[in-house]
Design a protein around this motif. Structure first.
Motif, PDB file in Angstrom:
ATOM      1  N   UNK A 107       0.956  -1.257  -0.012  1.00  0.00           N
ATOM      2  CA  UNK A 107      -0.037  -0.049  -0.145  1.00  0.00           C
ATOM      3  C   UNK A 107       0.828   1.375   0.196  1.00  0.00           C
ATOM      4  N   UNK A 108       2.468   1.247   0.496  1.00  0.00           N
ATOM      5  CA  UNK A 108       3.258   2.352   0.629  1.00  0.00           C
ATOM      6  C   UNK A 108       4.224   2.254  -0.154  1.00  0.00           C
ATOM      7  N   UNK A 109       4.529   1.440   0.199  1.00  0.00           N
ATOM      8  CA  UNK A 109       6.086   1.232  -0.620  1.00  0.00           C
ATOM      9  C   UNK A 109       5.976   1.353  -2.382  1.00  0.00           C
ATOM     10  N   UNK A 110       5.309   0.414  -2.386  1.00  0.00           N
ATOM     11  CA  UNK A 110       5.393  -0.111  -4.159  1.00  0.00           C
ATOM     12  C   UNK A 110       4.228   1.189  -4.618  1.00  0.00           C
ATOM     13  N   UNK A 111       3.638   1.831  -3.975  1.00  0.00           N
ATOM     14  CA  UNK A 111       2.197   2.553  -4.477  1.00  0.00           C
ATOM     15  C   UNK A 111       3.305   3.456  -5.134  1.00  0.00           C
ATOM     16  N   UNK A 112       4.241   4.048  -3.800  1.00  0.00           N
ATOM     17  CA  UNK A 112       4.505   5.891  -3.910  1.00  0.00           C
ATOM     18  C   UNK A 112       6.288   5.609  -4.275  1.00  0.00           C
ATOM     19  N   UNK A 113       6.939   6.626  -5.052  1.00  0.00           N
ATOM     20  CA  UNK A 113       8.152   6.963  -5.872  1.00  0.00           C
ATOM     21  C   UNK A 113       8.861   7.755  -5.190  1.00  0.00           C
ATOM     22  N   UNK A 114       9.789   7.901  -5.570  1.00  0.00           N
ATOM     23  CA  UNK A 114      10.970   9.258  -4.914  1.00  0.00           C
ATOM     24  C   UNK A 114      10.593  10.114  -6.560  1.00  0.00           C
ATOM     25  N   UNK A 115      10.206  11.634  -6.454  1.00  0.00           N
ATOM     26  CA  UNK A 115       9.874  11.868  -7.354  1.00  0.00           C
ATOM     27  C   UNK A 115      10.616  12.512  -7.795  1.00  0.00           C
ATOM     28  N   UNK A 116      10.489  13.626  -8.691  1.00  0.00           N
ATOM     29  CA  UNK A 116      11.861  13.894  -9.389  1.00  0.00           C
ATOM     30  C   UNK A 116      12.634  15.030  -9.018  1.00  0.00           C
ATOM     31  N   UNK A 117      12.643  15.736  -7.615  1.00  0.00           N
ATOM     32  CA  UNK A 117      13.254  16.206  -6.731  1.00  0.00           C
ATOM     33  C   UNK A 117      14.768  16.050  -7.083  1.00  0.00           C
ATOM     34  N   UNK A 118      15.459  16.846  -7.247  1.00  0.00           N
ATOM     35  CA  UNK A 118      16.962  17.007  -7.804  1.00  0.00           C
ATOM     36  C   UNK A 118      17.786  18.051  -6.913  1.00  0.00           C
TER      37      UNK A 118
END
Length: 268
Positions: A190-201
Motif C-alpha cells: 500500500x505504501x512502498x510499491x505505490x509511492x516512489x521518489x519524485x523528480x526532485x533534483x
C-alpha cells in the motif's frame, strides 16, 4: 464397557470444544493482526498525504501552511483508531498506537526540516537589493541558505528515511511476529510499491543555493563597489559588474525551477 461410553462421549465433547475454542482463538488473533497492520499502514499513509499537501503549497502566498498541516496530521491520526472498531485493546494494538504516535511526531519534524526553510526563501525582504549591504540581512540569508541545504538532503532521501523510521519503530515496539509480518506486507503493497521518489533534483537545488550565496556574498564583500539607483544596481567596477550580472541572471532563470523542485519530492 458400558461404563466407558459416557467417558468416551465426554472426551469427544471436550476435544470438540477444545478444537472449537482453538479455532475461535485463531480467528481472533488473525483479526487482531489485521487490525494492527491496518492501523499502522493508515498512519504511514496519512503522513504521506500530509507531505503531498505541503508539496503543493505556494510558500510565498501561504507561509502558514506548515503549522496548519501539522495540526491536521495530528487530528487525522488521532481519529484513526476509532475507524477500526477495536472493542477491547490487546498487546499488538497498543504497540500499533505507540508506532502511530511516534511516527506522527517524526513525520511532522521531518516536514518542518524540509519546508520551514522555504518560508524564509520565499520572503522577499531578505533578498531585496536595498539590503545587499546590510550585515544583519546577510546573516539571515546565510542561515536561510544553510537550512535549505539541509532541507534538500532530507527531501532527497525522504522515502528512504520513512522506511527506516517505520522499521525502527516496529523493531522497538512489542508487536507479535505474525502481526509484524502482515504489517510489513501491507506497508510494502500500500505504501512502498505505490509511492516512489519524485523528480526532485538535489543537484539543481544546491546549485541554485550556491549561486545565491555567491551573489550576495559578492555584494557584501564589495559594499563600495556598487550603489542602488532606481531599484537597480550600478557598479563602479566592470569586473564586479560582470560577475554580479552573470550570477543574478542565473538566479532569475533558476528561481522558478528551484521552487518547483519542492513539489516533486514524492510521487505516485
Amino acid at each position: 464397557m458400558k461404563k466407558l461410553y459416557p467417558l468416551i462421549a465426554l472426551a469427544i465433547v471436550v476435544v470438540i470444544a477444545g478444537l472449537y475454542g482453538l479455532e475461535q482463538y485463531r480467528k481472533l488473533r488473525e483479526q487482531q493482526q489485521a487490525q494492527t497492520a491496518y492501523l499502522i499502514t493508515r498512519c504511514v499513509n496519512q503522513g504521506l498525504l500530509s507531505l503531498f499537501s505541503l508539496q503543493a503549497n505556494d510558500w510565498q502566498s501561504n507561509p502558514g501552511q506548515l503549522n496548519e498541516e501539522e495540526e491536521r496530521l495530528k487530528q487525522r491520526v488521532a481519529a484513526l483508531p476509532d475507524t477500526v472498531g477495536v472493542q477491547k485493546p490487546f498487546a499488538d494494538w497498543q504497540g500499533a498506537l505507540d508506532v502511530c504516535d511516534r511516527l506522527t511526531v517524526n513525520s511532522n519534524r521531518q516536514h518542518r526540516t524540509i519546508f520551514r526553510p522555504l518560508t524564509e526563501m520565499a520572503k522577499k525582504d531578505i533578498w531585496r537589493l536595498d539590503t545587499a549591504k546590510s550585515e544583519q540581512f546577510q546573516e539571515r540569508r546565510i542561515k536561510a541558505i544553510y537550512r535549505t541545504r539541509i532541507a534538500a538532503e532530507a527531501a532527497d532521501r525522504y522515502l528512504d528515511d520513512l522506511r527506516a523510521d517505520v522499521k525502527r519503530l516496529l523493531d522497538t515496539n512489542r508487536i507479535s511476529p505474525e502481526a509484524r509480518a502482515l504489517t510489513d506486507q501491507q506497508l510494502q503493497k500500500a505504501i512502498f510499491d505505490k509511492y516512489r521518489k519524485g523528480q526532485f533534483s538535489k543537484q539543481r537545488v544546491l546549485q541554485y543555493l550556491e549561486r545565491q550565496e555567491s551573489f550576495y556574498q559578492l555584494l557584501t564583500d564589495n559594499p563600495k563597489g556598487f550603489t542602488l539607483r532606481g531599484g537597480s544596481l550600478f557598479f563602479y567596477n566592470k569586473n564586479l559588474h560582470r560577475q554580479a550580472d552573470d550570477l543574478n541572471r542565473a538566479l532569475l532563470q533558476g528561481e522558478v525551477d528551484f521552487f518547483s523542485n519542492w513539489r516533486l519530492i514524492v510521487q505516485h
